[in-house]
Structures are given as structure tokens and as C-alpha cells.
Design a protein around this motif. Sequence first.
Motif, mmCIF file in Angstrom:
data_model
loop_
_atom_site.group_PDB
_atom_site.id
_atom_site.type_symbol
_atom_site.label_atom_id
_atom_site.label_comp_id
_atom_site.label_asym_id
_atom_site.label_seq_id
_atom_site.Cartn_x
_atom_site.Cartn_y
_atom_site.Cartn_z
ATOM 1 N N HIS A 81 100.923 81.067 100.607
ATOM 2 C CA HIS A 81 99.940 81.475 101.506
ATOM 3 C C HIS A 81 100.001 83.047 101.537
ATOM 4 N N LEU A 82 99.733 83.569 100.470
ATOM 5 C CA LEU A 82 100.018 84.893 100.223
ATOM 6 C C LEU A 82 99.368 85.915 101.183
ATOM 7 N N VAL A 83 98.146 85.668 101.672
ATOM 8 C CA VAL A 83 97.323 86.484 102.347
ATOM 9 C C VAL A 83 97.138 86.273 103.889
ATOM 10 N N HIS A 84 97.980 86.789 104.751
ATOM 11 C CA HIS A 84 97.940 86.699 106.212
ATOM 12 C C HIS A 84 98.586 87.713 106.988
ATOM 13 N N ALA A 85 98.088 87.670 108.192
ATOM 14 C CA ALA A 85 98.564 88.858 109.271
ATOM 15 C C ALA A 85 99.669 88.156 110.035
ATOM 16 N N GLY A 86 100.607 89.225 110.324
ATOM 17 C CA GLY A 86 101.540 88.833 111.345
ATOM 18 C C GLY A 86 102.777 88.052 111.092
ATOM 19 N N THR A 87 103.656 87.986 111.728
ATOM 20 C CA THR A 87 104.876 87.034 111.697
ATOM 21 C C THR A 87 105.060 85.999 112.855
ATOM 22 N N ARG A 88 105.891 85.184 112.789
ATOM 23 C CA ARG A 88 105.837 84.048 113.687
ATOM 24 C C ARG A 88 107.557 83.804 114.361
ATOM 25 N N GLU A 89 108.008 84.871 114.248
ATOM 26 C CA GLU A 89 109.550 84.754 114.604
ATOM 27 C C GLU A 89 109.652 84.184 115.990
ATOM 28 N N GLU A 90 108.801 84.346 116.905
ATOM 29 C CA GLU A 90 108.962 83.699 118.127
ATOM 30 C C GLU A 90 108.957 82.236 118.301
ATOM 31 N N GLU A 91 108.405 81.679 117.138
ATOM 32 C CA GLU A 91 108.529 80.253 117.063
ATOM 33 C C GLU A 91 109.846 79.653 116.691
ATOM 34 N N TYR A 92 110.555 80.529 115.791
ATOM 35 C CA TYR A 92 112.057 80.150 115.305
ATOM 36 C C TYR A 92 112.609 79.665 116.094
ATOM 37 N N ALA A 93 112.855 80.114 117.475
ATOM 38 C CA ALA A 93 113.783 79.323 118.481
ATOM 39 C C ALA A 93 113.363 78.177 119.008
ATOM 40 N N LYS A 94 111.902 78.056 119.033
ATOM 41 C CA LYS A 94 111.402 76.596 119.264
ATOM 42 C C LYS A 94 111.934 75.659 118.365
ATOM 43 N N LEU A 95 111.756 75.880 116.894
ATOM 44 C CA LEU A 95 111.963 75.027 115.893
ATOM 45 C C LEU A 95 113.530 74.761 115.977
ATOM 46 N N ARG A 96 114.378 75.610 116.165
ATOM 47 C CA ARG A 96 115.680 75.290 116.420
ATOM 48 C C ARG A 96 116.186 74.560 117.518
ATOM 49 N N ALA A 97 115.028 74.600 118.683
ATOM 50 C CA ALA A 97 115.606 73.889 119.638
ATOM 51 C C ALA A 97 115.082 72.388 119.620
ATOM 52 N N GLY A 98 114.519 72.139 118.331
ATOM 53 C CA GLY A 98 113.928 70.717 118.154
ATOM 54 C C GLY A 98 112.585 70.436 118.447
ATOM 55 N N ILE A 99 111.688 71.479 118.934
ATOM 56 C CA ILE A 99 110.384 71.114 119.216
ATOM 57 C C ILE A 99 109.667 70.854 117.945
ATOM 58 N N PRO A 100 108.880 69.938 117.743
ATOM 59 C CA PRO A 100 108.300 69.516 116.414
ATOM 60 C C PRO A 100 107.181 70.445 116.023
ATOM 61 N N TYR A 101 106.870 70.673 114.769
ATOM 62 C CA TYR A 101 106.151 71.718 114.532
ATOM 63 C C TYR A 101 104.481 71.502 114.947
ATOM 64 N N LEU A 102 104.503 70.047 114.764
ATOM 65 C CA LEU A 102 103.084 69.607 115.293
ATOM 66 C C LEU A 102 102.675 69.690 116.593
ATOM 67 N N ASP A 103 103.550 69.867 117.436
ATOM 68 C CA ASP A 103 103.737 70.121 118.852
ATOM 69 C C ASP A 103 103.321 71.596 119.039
ATOM 70 N N ILE A 104 103.986 72.514 118.263
ATOM 71 C CA ILE A 104 103.617 73.984 118.448
ATOM 72 C C ILE A 104 102.243 74.326 118.184
ATOM 73 N N LEU A 105 101.748 73.642 116.996
ATOM 74 C CA LEU A 105 100.475 73.619 116.457
ATOM 75 C C LEU A 105 99.299 73.284 117.563
ATOM 76 N N LYS A 106 99.922 72.123 118.414
ATOM 77 C CA LYS A 106 98.819 71.406 119.390
ATOM 78 C C LYS A 106 98.878 72.458 120.404
ATOM 79 N N ALA A 107 99.870 73.205 120.770
ATOM 80 C CA ALA A 107 99.871 74.061 121.765
ATOM 81 C C ALA A 107 99.134 75.350 121.513
#
Length: 420
Positions: A81-107
Motif C-alpha cells: 500500500h505504497l501511496v498513503h499519508a501519515g502514520t499510525r503509531e498511536e494505534e500501536y499501544a492499542k494493538l499491544r493492549a489486545g484491542i482487535p484491529y477490527l475494533d479499531i477500524l469500527k471506531a
Amino acid sequence: MSADLIIYNIGVLYTPYLKPPVRGHDMSKIKKINNAFIAIKDGLILDFGDHDYVHYISSSTIVFDAKKQIALPGLIDSHTHLVHAGTREEEYAKLRAGIPYLDILKAGGGILGTVEKTRNASFDDLYHHAFGSLSEMMLYGVTSVEAKSGYGLNLETEIKQLKVAQKIQDFHPVRLISTYMGAHAVPKEYLGHTKGYIEQLIEDMKVIKNENLAEAVDVFCETGVFSVEETKTILSSAKALGFSIKLHADEIDSLGGAGLGVDLGATSVDHLMAIRDEDIVKLSKSNTVANLLPGTSFYLNKGYAPARKMIDSNVIVSVSGDYNPGSCPTENFQFIMHLASNQLKMSPEEILNAVTINPAYHLGISDQVGSIEIGKEADIVLMDAPNLSYLLYHFGINHTKHVFIKGKLVVLNRQIVRES
């Protein structure tokens, strides 16, 4: 006939040699030539092997000493997915805490978070960010890349992404193959109205086709994104328009996306961490490629695709990086190869076929690249390693020393060669 360039004193040359697609146990077969050379003329491979090459040398021939490094065909990353803007490091902690990726998308996070940033980004910002990432990939030995859109989710921004990729191709030596992925998610303005968005997608695909902005169409077939039936509707329309088709399939939930891909004649079905056994059987009887993305499993801390079961069942397998800002933010393709070895349990020979000739096959470019073969484009990587296994054993670093694309030196001593 004299050569324009001869790469000589190659320690070991490794290349696929079977006609693609290479499947099942044949993936363990590669050609290995000690003390090799490669002769190049007009950007194409004129000859190679361990025999005498002196008769190819003229006063204008450039002779390049490989200094006993190993030579491979240029690596092919067939899912990014080469062409995009920005980063998502703010989600990294959520993933590490066990919040499912699909829940992050839903929010409203995940893909939708990047969509907002990409819609707001200028063409030039997208161009410079993607150009830099592509150069980083090239430094790791990647010479061909598939680049998906999918962070616009409206026609204006999807076209912007695809035109950025077109402009990059005008100025960057790495080959780009573009895929339209308006069906990456349902945008916020269509939440609750997926049918209306699919109708719009089908109209948008006509514009993309008329403007010749993409070769393929991809759909994210997943719980909370597009169902199997919705995916079938979109891809059937894409196929009728003349696109090749592919799917993000069975990544998180076992929906049967891989089987649908076989039924529709998809060139590849990608991810497959949750693939059903019956769909492995379907893949084994088809020419649809199982494109595995172990970097995503690593980053999301999820299970890995059952590569061994697939290969042992005679499935065509390729391995790709899935470079993207949310689930695999790395350009290090050699680390992806390490994961294919360490986690997918693939042999060095299987991995070489999976990152060269098989991705070339499902991208439709295997007549041009994917192996060191007379008449093919001279995309060659010289690695500072004693053998193929060492690339996977000594992980986390960059083994690439020099890269040639179409016979032109583009990386020298781990540095990009700038146009003078």
C-alpha cells in the motif's frame, strides 16, 4: 555480439528456472551456478553461466567485479500500500493492549484514519513520501512492486493515489504495477449504506479503466468490511471491465474469500491466515496464487498462514511485504523473507521462488522479470553473503550491496546511484 555490461566473479548465482507458476514441491527447485557471470545487452540478459565470457567483451563493455558476492534476480514485492499519508503509531499501544484491529477500524481508526489523512494530503506530499519508501525498498533488493490505492475511498482521492504512482514510475527505476482498491473499507459517509457505496465503486471503476490508471482491482473481503457476496459483486464487475482481480481474503475470519477468488479466476488471494482446508484444496487445483504476508502476522501478533500445508498440497505460493501504515509499517523485504523462513517454515529455495518468479507470474510480468534468464530484463541483486541460506540466518540487516535494474546500476555499495 558484444555486451554493454558483464557482471563477473559472482560467488554463486541463484535463480528459479522452472516455467511459472512454480507450485508445491517444485518450489524447492532452483538453479545454482558457482563462479558465474551475467552478460547484459540493451538492458536484457544476453548470457549467463560459468563458461567463458571473454568473447562478449569489447572496448565499450563495462566489466563489473562482483567480488564473490551472490547474485539473485531482483526481488518482487507483489502486495504493498505504497501511496498513503501519515502514520499510525498511536494505534500501536492499542494493538499491544489486545484491542482487535477490527475494533479499531469500527471506531474510525485503522484504514479510515489513514483515509482522512490521505484525502487531506497534497499530491506532492504523497509523491515524496511514497518515492522515499520505494527507494528504501530498492535498497533491500526489491526491483518490482505492486502498489494499491485504497486510502481515498472516493474517486478524487483514489485517482490522486494512482496518479502519484504513475508519476513515480516516470522518475523511479523500480517497476510499479498499480491496483485499484476503492473497496478497502466502507467510508464514513457511506456507513450503513454499503450497497450504495458498492454501486458507486462500480461506476468509479469505469473511470479508472478509461483513464488506464490500474491493471487490477482488489477487495478487502472480511468481517465488518465486504462480505463474500459483496466482494463477488465488485470483482465480477471489475472482471467484466477487463481488470485482473485479487482479494484480501481470510485474513482475520474464515469467510471463504480464498475459495471465492478461485471461483472468479483471481490472480492471487492474499493474507490467508484463517484459510479453510477446503479452500486450500481449491487453490491446489487452480492457477490462483496464495500470496502470503508474514509481516502482518508479526506486527498484529496473529497466527501465520499455513504455508507448509499449502505447499505440501501443491498450491502456488508467493510471499509479499504488505508495506502499509497500520499493520506492516516496514520496507525491509529481507526481514519478510526471514519471517517466511522462521514462521512459515519455508526453505531458502521455496522462498526464492516465492519472492521472484511466482509474484512475477500473478502480476503478469513473468515474461520480463522474475528469474535470471536469457532475454529477460537484467534486474539483478548482488548480496554480500556466502550463500542463500545466510540471508535468512543473519536477519534484521540489509545484505544488499549492489542492484541493477534493466542493466543499469541503481544501488552501489548500499547507496542509491543518483542521476548526474
